[in-house]
Design an enzyme around this catalytic site. Structure first.
Site, PDB file in Angstrom:
ATOM      1  N   HIS A 207       0.828  -1.211   0.000  1.00  0.00           N
ATOM      2  CA  HIS A 207       0.000   0.000   0.000  1.00  0.00           C
ATOM      3  C   HIS A 207       0.858   1.254   0.000  1.00  0.00           C
ATOM      4  O   HIS A 207       0.520   2.246  -0.628  1.00  0.00           O
ATOM      5  CB  HIS A 207      -0.895   0.025   1.235  1.00  0.00           C
ATOM      6  CG  HIS A 207      -1.859  -1.104   1.275  1.00  0.00           C
ATOM      7  ND1 HIS A 207      -2.662  -1.415   0.212  1.00  0.00           N
ATOM      8  CD2 HIS A 207      -2.137  -1.996   2.235  1.00  0.00           C
ATOM      9  CE1 HIS A 207      -3.404  -2.461   0.533  1.00  0.00           C
ATOM     10  NE2 HIS A 207      -3.104  -2.838   1.753  1.00  0.00           N
ATOM     11  N   ARG A 314      -4.814   0.278 -15.437  1.00  0.00           N
ATOM     12  CA  ARG A 314      -4.662  -1.067 -14.864  1.00  0.00           C
ATOM     13  C   ARG A 314      -5.829  -1.333 -13.914  1.00  0.00           C
ATOM     14  O   ARG A 314      -5.742  -1.050 -12.721  1.00  0.00           O
ATOM     15  CB  ARG A 314      -3.346  -1.165 -14.106  1.00  0.00           C
ATOM     16  CG  ARG A 314      -2.098  -1.083 -14.982  1.00  0.00           C
ATOM     17  CD  ARG A 314      -0.860  -1.226 -14.116  1.00  0.00           C
ATOM     18  NE  ARG A 314       0.335  -1.497 -14.870  1.00  0.00           N
ATOM     19  CZ  ARG A 314       1.267  -0.577 -15.165  1.00  0.00           C
ATOM     20  NH1 ARG A 314       1.119   0.666 -14.770  1.00  0.00           N
ATOM     21  NH2 ARG A 314       2.343  -0.914 -15.842  1.00  0.00           N
ATOM     22  N   ARG A 350      -7.662  -1.717 -19.412  1.00  0.00           N
ATOM     23  CA  ARG A 350      -7.184  -3.093 -19.553  1.00  0.00           C
ATOM     24  C   ARG A 350      -7.979  -3.952 -18.581  1.00  0.00           C
ATOM     25  O   ARG A 350      -8.080  -3.607 -17.401  1.00  0.00           O
ATOM     26  CB  ARG A 350      -5.698  -3.161 -19.222  1.00  0.00           C
ATOM     27  CG  ARG A 350      -5.189  -4.593 -19.254  1.00  0.00           C
ATOM     28  CD  ARG A 350      -3.714  -4.663 -19.050  1.00  0.00           C
ATOM     29  NE  ARG A 350      -3.339  -4.459 -17.659  1.00  0.00           N
ATOM     30  CZ  ARG A 350      -2.074  -4.409 -17.248  1.00  0.00           C
ATOM     31  NH1 ARG A 350      -1.098  -4.506 -18.120  1.00  0.00           N
ATOM     32  NH2 ARG A 350      -1.802  -4.232 -15.980  1.00  0.00           N
ATOM     33  N   GLU A 451       2.504  -8.797 -25.185  1.00  0.00           N
ATOM     34  CA  GLU A 451       3.521  -8.838 -24.133  1.00  0.00           C
ATOM     35  C   GLU A 451       4.115 -10.233 -23.970  1.00  0.00           C
ATOM     36  O   GLU A 451       4.801 -10.521 -22.995  1.00  0.00           O
ATOM     37  CB  GLU A 451       2.973  -8.299 -22.808  1.00  0.00           C
ATOM     38  CG  GLU A 451       1.632  -8.834 -22.389  1.00  0.00           C
ATOM     39  CD  GLU A 451       1.073  -8.137 -21.147  1.00  0.00           C
ATOM     40  OE1 GLU A 451       1.818  -7.445 -20.440  1.00  0.00           O
ATOM     41  OE2 GLU A 451      -0.134  -8.316 -20.886  1.00  0.00           O
ATOM     42  N   ASN A 474       7.234  -4.406 -20.446  1.00  0.00           N
ATOM     43  CA  ASN A 474       7.681  -4.876 -19.126  1.00  0.00           C
ATOM     44  C   ASN A 474       7.668  -6.404 -19.104  1.00  0.00           C
ATOM     45  O   ASN A 474       8.607  -7.054 -18.649  1.00  0.00           O
ATOM     46  CB  ASN A 474       6.751  -4.364 -18.012  1.00  0.00           C
ATOM     47  CG  ASN A 474       6.701  -2.847 -17.961  1.00  0.00           C
ATOM     48  OD1 ASN A 474       7.577  -2.191 -18.497  1.00  0.00           O
ATOM     49  ND2 ASN A 474       5.681  -2.297 -17.330  1.00  0.00           N
ATOM     50  N   ASP A 475       6.564  -6.968 -19.605  1.00  0.00           N
ATOM     51  CA  ASP A 475       6.467  -8.425 -19.657  1.00  0.00           C
ATOM     52  C   ASP A 475       7.143  -8.996 -20.889  1.00  0.00           C
ATOM     53  O   ASP A 475       7.713 -10.082 -20.831  1.00  0.00           O
ATOM     54  CB  ASP A 475       4.996  -8.867 -19.619  1.00  0.00           C
ATOM     55  CG  ASP A 475       4.475  -8.900 -18.193  1.00  0.00           C
ATOM     56  OD1 ASP A 475       5.188  -9.419 -17.321  1.00  0.00           O
ATOM     57  OD2 ASP A 475       3.365  -8.383 -17.950  1.00  0.00           O
ATOM     58  N   ARG A 485      11.081 -10.135 -13.976  1.00  0.00           N
ATOM     59  CA  ARG A 485      11.178  -8.672 -13.889  1.00  0.00           C
ATOM     60  C   ARG A 485      11.256  -8.154 -12.461  1.00  0.00           C
ATOM     61  O   ARG A 485      11.549  -6.984 -12.251  1.00  0.00           O
ATOM     62  CB  ARG A 485      10.013  -8.009 -14.644  1.00  0.00           C
ATOM     63  CG  ARG A 485       8.664  -8.233 -14.058  1.00  0.00           C
ATOM     64  CD  ARG A 485       7.552  -7.786 -15.008  1.00  0.00           C
ATOM     65  NE  ARG A 485       6.910  -6.558 -14.586  1.00  0.00           N
ATOM     66  CZ  ARG A 485       5.753  -6.106 -15.068  1.00  0.00           C
ATOM     67  NH1 ARG A 485       5.134  -6.785 -16.029  1.00  0.00           N
ATOM     68  NH2 ARG A 485       5.231  -5.012 -14.644  1.00  0.00           N
ATOM     69  N   CYS A 522       3.211   0.545 -24.057  1.00  0.00           N
ATOM     70  CA  CYS A 522       2.907   1.046 -22.714  1.00  0.00           C
ATOM     71  C   CYS A 522       3.838   0.500 -21.636  1.00  0.00           C
ATOM     72  O   CYS A 522       3.549   0.628 -20.456  1.00  0.00           O
ATOM     73  CB  CYS A 522       1.444   0.779 -22.355  1.00  0.00           C
ATOM     74  SG  CYS A 522       1.029  -0.963 -22.334  1.00  0.00           S
TER      75      CYS A 522
HETATM   76  C1  PEP Z   1       3.766  -4.407 -19.489  1.00  0.00           C
HETATM   77  O1  PEP Z   1       3.849  -5.610 -19.226  1.00  0.00           O
HETATM   78  O2  PEP Z   1       4.596  -3.804 -20.195  1.00  0.00           O
HETATM   79  C2  PEP Z   1       2.670  -3.586 -18.947  1.00  0.00           C
HETATM   80  C3  PEP Z   1       2.524  -2.331 -19.295  1.00  0.00           C
HETATM   81  O3  PEP Z   1       1.828  -4.151 -18.063  1.00  0.00           O
HETATM   82  P1  PEP Z   1       2.176  -4.412 -16.522  1.00  0.00           P
HETATM   83  O4  PEP Z   1       3.412  -3.612 -16.193  1.00  0.00           O
HETATM   84  O5  PEP Z   1       0.982  -3.983 -15.773  1.00  0.00           O
HETATM   85  O6  PEP Z   1       2.426  -5.885 -16.489  1.00  0.00           O
HETATM   86 MG    MG Z   2       2.220  -6.775 -18.433  1.00  0.00          MG
END
Ligand code: PEP
Ligand code: MG
Length: 594
Positions: A207, A314, A350, A451, A474-475, A485, A522
């Site tokens: 949090h 998100r 999303r 992703e 990111n993924d 990650r 993103c």
């Molecule tokens: C990603 O995976 O790049 C993404 C934007 O989603 P999250 O970071 O919420 O997994």
């Molecule tokens: Mg992701």
């Protein structure tokens, strides 16, 4: 990392030589804060143990009930003070109130008083330890963090039993140092204008991190032993951008950080002058810069930074921070309210991306050896157990879509079959809404996140079945390079410039172009000024990022020709390794700056 350097005593209140110490934690909310530590160390609360006589038992139980009632009233007052926009905090505090009446907490403590013949404080402590142990044994970060909720509640009752002051009002500009912070604390600190936060515990789903980020309070979490090494009133620097805390900084270090903070503030102010300007390159190509948002109350700030809309909302945070699972009407109300705050700008919701590091209460049964490769995200939503909940979310979204400018996006799509399954559920939901005569927007645009490498490799097939793509790097980096990650031991391999990643991005952009659908990106790399030019060079024209980064990225775009960035992107695709790509981009940017 500990840097030993005697500091100038005149800077500090004490006369003993002080040692500057640098600690590395998890960067939770960016920015620099310099101030005096305000220590809230719950673990130092001494719990008295006393054996009681048989005729004292009823009195102790009565005292315990009174402490529960006082705790309940205090939480009620905090709830009353919370404005409507802090809806999530409100719900968490309401959940803490429910815990006060939970049979495990109440009955076990009373049993301890009776059976063990101990005072209420000790009986409560044993109960909290037991419940905490149960949470500890759950192999999941999210649940381990929820253990802190039990501790917050236990501590509140304990303080009431001990008659200790619960009102924590740190002075303005203090750096709050704590083992962990409750949502109630953090919401209050925001109002008290504290300068920064540093905690022993917590990760990205804690949090503290979520709320600090939303309110731009520089914060470093996961420092492990910060409460043990900081003294009340010590001078401390929180570098929330780099996840670093400096204890007893030397005058030189303070001066350095003050300068950095001043520069960041000045840069921020200067950059904000471009808020009204479009992200237009020198050769007149328009790039769309939109925000990644986790909570509705971040929208105002995002617009102030010049976000043209929300490229990634998100929605799973709605499920993570509420005491009860949101139903269709909650989703409907929440989405309408988000769209209203955006005043007609577009938002991409999303659908819930739960699992792995984001576990909701209803997922308590899930214990997986490799959660990042397990039943998460769209797979979870399509599972028999969670599908009804997924359908409720889709119903809420489709209904709200009539009231604003929204797109729906599915996360973690692995290929065509999975996409078809998700689309089948969506069309079932539409049929049911029509059958029920409930108004909704049937033509709401539907897209997917790319992703997973498998999705990138079949992007041409996927592109023919959806309205848009958003690349989630990111993924995508995690799954392409097989690098967790969130694992610091392999972080050095997490390379946003790896040629394998660039090739996948290139394939996806080309597939989207061929199908005539828009494609954004993103992942966090979109907000990195040293990487974003390369992304534009690879053909991307929509970047969604942490809104704070927008002015900087816009400045970079306004100083370059997309034509040149494309040439750089084409060259990058021929290079064999990440460092060579990095070198290319760096020298390109230097040339531009000369
Ligand atoms: C990603 O995976 O790049 C993404 C934007 O989603 P999250 O970071 O919420 O997994
Ligand atoms: Mg992701």
């Amino acid at each position: 990392m500990t840097k030993r350097m005697p500091t100038d005593d005149s800077m500090l209140s004490g006369t003993l030589p002080v040692i500057e110490t640098v600690r590395k934690g998890t960067a939770a909310a960016s920015g620099i804060a310099i101030g005096r530590a305000y220590l809230m160390d719950r673990r130092r609360l001494k719990v008295p143990k006393r054996h009681i006589l048989a005729d004292e038992i009823d009195g102790e139980i009565e005292r315990f009930h009174r402490a529960l009632d006082s705790s309940d009233r205090q939480l009620e007052r905090i709830k009353e003070k919370i404005e409507a926009r802090f809806d999530d905090h409100y719900n968490i505090i309401a959940a803490h109130q429910l815990m006060l009446h939970d049979e495990h907490l109440v009955d076990e403590t009373i049993r301890n008083i009776r059976d063990k013949g101990v005072n209420a404080e000790w009986a409560l402590r044993k109960t909290v330890e037991h419940i905490r142990g149960v949470f500890d044994s759950i192999e999941d970060d999210y649940f381990r963090e929820r253990r802190s909720d039990v501790e917050f509640v236990g501590e509140r009752v304990l303080r009431n039993l001990l008659g200790r002051d619960l009102q924590v009002t740190p002075p303005p500009d203090a750096i709050v140092v704590a083992y962990d912070l409750s949502p109630a604390d953090t919401a209050q600190f925001y109002r008290a204008a504290v300068a920064g936060l540093a905690t022993d515990a917590g990760g990205n789903t804690s949090h503290t991190a979520i709320i600090a980020r939303a309110h731009e309070i520089p914060a470093v979490v996961g420092l492990e032993d910060i409460t043990a090494v900081v003294g009340n009133g010590d001078l401390i620097v929180v570098d929330g951008t780099n996840g670093v805390v400096v204890l007893n900084p030397s005058p030189e270090t303070v001066a350095l950080y003050r300068e950095r903070a001043r520069m960041e503030a000045a840069q921020g102010v200067a950059l904000l002058s471009n808020v009204e300007l479009p992200a237009l390159s020198t050769d007149d190509v328009r790039i769309s810069l939109v925000a990644n948002i986790d909570h509705e109350d971040e929208i105002k700030g995002a617009l102030a930074y010049g976000a043209e809309g929300v490229g990634l909302f998100r929605t799973e945070f709605l499920f993570l921070t509420r005491a009860r699972v949101p139903d269709e009407n909650d989703v409907f109300r929440h989405s309408c309210s988000v769209m209203e705050s955006l005043g007609g700008r577009a938002v991409t919701f999303r659908t819930m991306d739960l699992g792995a590091d984001k576990m909701a209460v209803f997922m308590s049964e899930l214990h997986e050896a490799n959660p990042a490769l397990g039943l998460r995200s769209i797979r979870l939503c399509l599972s028999t157990q969670v599908r009804p909940l997924f359908k409720q979310q889709l119903r809420g979204l489709l209904r709200a879509a009539s009231n604003g400018n929204m797109r729906i996006m599915f996360p973690m799509i692995s290929g065509v079959r999975e996409l078809e399954l998700a689309l089948e559920v969506l069309s079932e939901v539409k049929d049911e809404l029509s059958r029920d005569g409930i108004p909704f927007a049937p033509d709401t645009k539907v897209g997917i996140m790319i992703e997973m490498p498998s999705a990138a490799l079949v992007a041409d097939h996927l592109a023919r079945r959806v309205d848009f793509f958003s690349i989630g790097t990111n993924d995508l980096i995690q799954y392409t390079l097989a690098v967790d990650r969130v694992n610091e031991h392999v972080a050095y391999l997490y390379d946003a410039m790896h040629p394998a990643l660039l090739r996948l991005i290139d394939m996806v952009v080309k597939a989207a172009d061929a199908a005539g659908i828009p494609c954004g990106l993103c992942g966090e790399m979109a907000g990195d000024m040293n990487v974003a030019p390369l992304l534009i060079g690879l053909g991307l024209t929509e970047l969604s990022m942490n809104a704070v980064a927008i002015p900087q990225i816009k400045q970079v775009i306004r100083g370059r020709a997309v034509r040149d960035l494309r040439a750089m992107g084409t060259q990058a695709l021929t290079l064999p390794s990440g460092p060579e790509v990095k070198e290319l981009v760096w020298s390109f940017l230097q040339r531009g700056n000369a």
